[in-house]
Design an enzyme around this catalytic site. Structure first.
Site, short mmCIF file in Angstrom:
data_model
loop_
_atom_site.label_atom_id
_atom_site.label_comp_id
_atom_site.label_asym_id
_atom_site.label_seq_id
_atom_site.Cartn_x
_atom_site.Cartn_y
_atom_site.Cartn_z
N LEU A 142 -25.55 -26.19 -19.26
CA LEU A 142 -25.38 -27.77 -19.00
C LEU A 142 -26.28 -28.42 -18.13
O LEU A 142 -25.91 -29.34 -17.75
CB LEU A 142 -23.81 -27.66 -18.45
CG LEU A 142 -22.75 -26.63 -19.30
CD1 LEU A 142 -21.27 -26.73 -18.54
CD2 LEU A 142 -22.44 -27.55 -20.45
N HIS B 74 -29.28 -30.86 -17.39
CA HIS B 74 -30.06 -31.95 -17.98
C HIS B 74 -31.40 -31.39 -18.07
O HIS B 74 -32.02 -30.63 -17.09
CB HIS B 74 -29.86 -33.01 -17.09
CG HIS B 74 -28.54 -33.71 -17.14
ND1 HIS B 74 -27.49 -33.16 -16.28
CD2 HIS B 74 -27.83 -34.52 -17.64
CE1 HIS B 74 -26.42 -33.94 -16.38
NE2 HIS B 74 -26.65 -34.68 -17.40
N MET C 117 -31.33 -26.49 -9.24
CA MET C 117 -31.46 -25.33 -10.59
C MET C 117 -32.57 -25.15 -10.85
O MET C 117 -33.02 -23.69 -11.11
CB MET C 117 -30.23 -25.60 -11.74
CG MET C 117 -28.97 -26.00 -11.51
SD MET C 117 -28.37 -24.41 -10.68
CE MET C 117 -28.49 -23.13 -11.41
N GLU C 118 -33.53 -25.74 -10.93
CA GLU C 118 -34.95 -25.51 -11.19
C GLU C 118 -35.54 -24.78 -10.14
O GLU C 118 -36.36 -23.56 -10.34
CB GLU C 118 -35.75 -26.86 -11.33
CG GLU C 118 -35.48 -27.53 -12.63
CD GLU C 118 -34.11 -28.13 -12.58
OE1 GLU C 118 -33.37 -28.40 -11.55
OE2 GLU C 118 -33.88 -28.63 -13.87
N ASP D 250 -40.14 -6.22 -12.95
CA ASP D 250 -40.78 -5.81 -14.23
C ASP D 250 -42.08 -5.17 -13.87
O ASP D 250 -42.29 -3.97 -14.39
CB ASP D 250 -40.78 -6.98 -14.94
CG ASP D 250 -41.49 -6.49 -16.33
OD1 ASP D 250 -41.03 -5.66 -16.93
OD2 ASP D 250 -42.39 -7.22 -16.92
#
Lengths: 160, 160, 160, 160, 160, 160
Positions: free
Chosen positions: D74, D76, D112-113, D127
Site C-alpha cells: 500500500l 505510494h 517506509m523507505e 546472507d
C-alpha cells in the site's frame, strides 16, 4: 485521425508529454469474472470465514496499478496518489464485478492503471479458483469514466 | 470441493508442489479486444506500413508471461520454455482476436502465464489506441486448452 | 573460516553452485513486531470484521519471498515450491509473532527467502499501522530451522 | 483512532493523498544485526583488505529503498532525492549498527523507505555471513526521526 | 575534482538532489552494433516482410530507459516524459547505428536513461541474431548531447 | 540461414526449447570503458581508500545478469548457478576492462546474461564518473567464449 503511439513511419515511441503540465486526474475501470455457481459459493464461503480470497485479488490489483508502466511498454511512469478496488458478487448472474479507481497528479492520465488493476484482479481470482473451475472467463474490462487533463472528461454512457 | 489457495482458516498460501515432479506442460488462452471500425482500420494501416503496433502488443504479452509470478501473488515461478502470441483482425465483428500459448517443464501448469499474456496484449492494444477510441473493451479472456501434469488435459469444448 | 560470498581479494561474487545437485529443502524463520496495546487492538478489530490487515502482510511476505533474489544481491534465483506465513497476536507482550516457511527443490537453500518474507511482513504491518504508532519496531528476525542440502539440518536450539 | 490503510469495511486501499502538496521530507531509521564475535571479525577483515561486504549491503539497501513501493503493497511510489546508509561495527556487543536516511519532496513521507533500507541491509549481511553463522538475528528495526509534511516532526526519544 | 557518488570515505550514496528544482531536460545517446554482412541482410529482410526485429529492440530500449533506476544502483527514479529510439542500417560498414533520446522534467538529468536504452537495444539485437552471428559486438555507447539543468548543455563535439 | 527469434512471418516469439535437456553451460563476455586519465585516477584513488566504486559496478553487473530475462524481451528465464565480474584498470590506454562469467544448468545458454552483466557494469561506471567525465564511452562489449549445450563450444579467436 492517427495513432498517437507511433510516428509517421509506424514506429513506436513513448509519447512526448513534456509540454503538458501536471493536473489532478481520476480514472475508473470495471470488468467481471464469469464463474460457475459453485465457484461463487466457495468465494462467498471464504469471505464468511474471514478468508483472504478477495483481499489477495485486491492487493494484486493495487500492486499491478503501480506496475502498469512496467507492463505496458509505452506507458509513462505515473505516481499514483490513491487506488481503490471493489468487488461485488452477483450470484444470480454468476459474476464477480470488479471496479478500480486510480488517482494521480501528473501530465498524463491513469486509465491504463485502472484497467490494469481490473485485469490483474480478474487474473488473480482465476488463479485462486482455477482448480475448481477452469472454465471461468474475464469479461468486459473497460474504462467507465476519466476526468482531468486537457482531453477533458469522458463517461462511458455519454460517448454516443 | 474447496479452494486450493487458502488453508482451513481461509488464509492464503503458495500451494506446496514440492511432491510433484516436473512434466512437460502447454496452455493456450484467448481473448478479444472490441474496437470501433475506424480503430481497426488504423491498426491495419499501421501493419501495412510495417508499423510496430501488433509487435508492441506481442512483446508486452511475452514479457508479461515471464512476469506472471510477480503479478499474481500466489503463482509459482515457472521457467517458460516457449511463448507464442498471435493476433487476428476481424473487421466484420470489430474485434482483434488474441491467442497466446505457453510451454514449460515444471511441477505446475502455465495456464496463468497464457492468460496473463492475453490480458496484457489486450491492455497494450488499448493503450496504443485509447486516444482515438476510449470505448474499447477486453473480452472473453479464457483458457482454451491445457495439457500435461497430473491433472490431465482440459479443452474448453469438452468440459460439458 | 572465511566468507563464502567474497573471493580471496574480498570481492563479491555469486557463489558457484553448479556442482551441487537439486535436493528438497525447507527453511523456517520468525520475527516479531512490537507495538502499543492500542495498535494491537486495532489490528485485532480489523480481523474481527474480516478486514485485510493480516492478509495484506501475508501476501506481501509471500511475494517478497519470490523476489528475494532481486533484493539480496548475491542470492541465487530459487523457484519456490511452497510458502506459508502465519501471524499470532500476543496482547500480553504487545507483539505480533511472524513465522514464514519456504520450500524448494534446488541446489541451494531457502533461508534468505524465509527471512525476507518475515522482514517484509513486519515492514508491511508497520506501514499499515504507522499513522497510529510510529514507535513500533521489528525484532528478532532469525532463522528457526533449515533442512535439506549437503550442509545438513540446523535448528536454533541445537546450535549450542 | 482507526487504521488509515483500510476503509470502514476493513478493506485495504492505497490512501488518497491527492489533496496533499509536495513538501521536503526526511526519515532516518536504524537497526542492528547480532552476530558471533568470529563473524564480526570476518567482516572487519574483509573491510581491512578493501573487501566488498559492507559495500554490497549498502548498495542492496539503497536499491531496496527505491523499490519500497513494490515490496510494501500500500506504499505510494515516492521519488527519492537522496539515500545514505551507514554501518558501525560494535565488537564489544557483537552487533553491526545500521542507519539509513532517505529524503524526498513528495506528498507523503519516506519512513517506509528508510525502514526497508535498514531491513534489506540486515538481510544482505545475513546472507553473506550465513555460511559461518546461521544464528545471526536482525533486531530493533525502527524509525529514529522523521521531518516534513503536515504530520510534523517525530523523534523517537520525544514520543513519551 | 572528486567523485560525486561516494562520500569522503569512498562509500557509495545516492546523491542528495533535494535542493535542486525541476527543470526540463533532454539527453541523446548513441551506439552501434557491429555484425557480419549476412546478419545485416537478415535484419534487413525481416524488415522488408514487416518483421518484428527492430520493433523488439526498440521496445526493449524504451522499457529499459524506464527501468534505469532499477539497474544502475545510484540512479534517481526519474519519470520520463518521452523516449524515442532510432536504428539505421549501414551495410557498407557492417553496423547498426542506434540513437535514443530521453526527456524529463526533474531535478536531475536523463543521460543514464538514454545510455541504458542504447545498450539494451544493442543487447536485444545481439540476442535475436546470436544464433547466426556470435561474433557481434556493441560499440561506442556514449552520450551525444544533454541539455537542461544547472550543469548546462553538453555536446560531444564541443568538449575539446 | 534465418533468424531464430522470428517465425516465417517475421513475428517475434520466445523460441521453444522444451525439447532440449538441461546441460552445464558457461559464458564469458568482456567490454571496456574508455575514460580520461583523470577519471581513471579518481577510480584508482577510490580503490586505494577502500572505496565502493568498483564494488557498486560489480554488484550492479551481478544483479543485471539475474534480470537479463526481464530486460531482453525474448530471453528465457535462466537460473544462474554462479556469476563473477572482474575489472582491470589500464592507465596506459585509458580503459577499464570488464569481464563477466555466468554459469547455469539449463536448456539454453547464458551468453546474454554475461553480456548484460558487462554492459550494466559499464553503465554503472559511467554513472558514477559522469560528473567529471561525460565523454566516456562503453566499447567492444562482446562474447569471449561459451561452452556447453548442443551448439557446442565457441571461442572468439577460433571463429575464423
Amino acid at each position: 485521425m492517427s495513432l498517437t503511439h507511433t510516428d509517421q513511419n509506424g514506429h513506436a515511441h513513448m509519447v512526448d508529454v513534456s509540454a503538458k503540465t501536471d493536473s489532478a486526474r481520476v480514472a475508473r475501470a470495471s470488468g467481471r469474472v464469469r464463474a460457475a455457481p459453485a465457484t461463487l459459493a466457495l468465494i462467498c464461503d471464504n469471505g464468511l470465514k474471514k478468508g483472504d480470497v478477495l483481499a489477495v485479488a485486491r492487493i494484486a490489483a493495487i500492486q499491478a496499478a503501480k506496475k502498469c508502466w512496467e507492463l505496458i511498454p509505452l506507458c509513462h511512469q505515473i505516481p499514483l496518489s490513491g487506488v481503490t478496488v471493489e468487488f461485488e458478487l452477483d450470484h444470480d448472474n454468476g459474476t464477480i464485478h470488479i471496479q478500480a479507481q486510480c488517482k494521480t497528479t501528473a501530465p498524463t492520465g491513469v486509465e491504463m492503471e485502472a484497467l490494469t488493476a481490473v485485469s490483474v484482479a480478474g487474473l488473480t481470482l482465476y488463479d485462486m479458483c482455477k482448480a475448481v473451475d477452469r472454465g471461468m472467463s474475464i469479461d468486459t474490462v473497460r474504462l467507465e469514466t476519466k476526468s482531468g487533463g486537457a482531453g477533458g472528461d469522458w463517461h462511458r454512457g455519454a460517448q454516443a
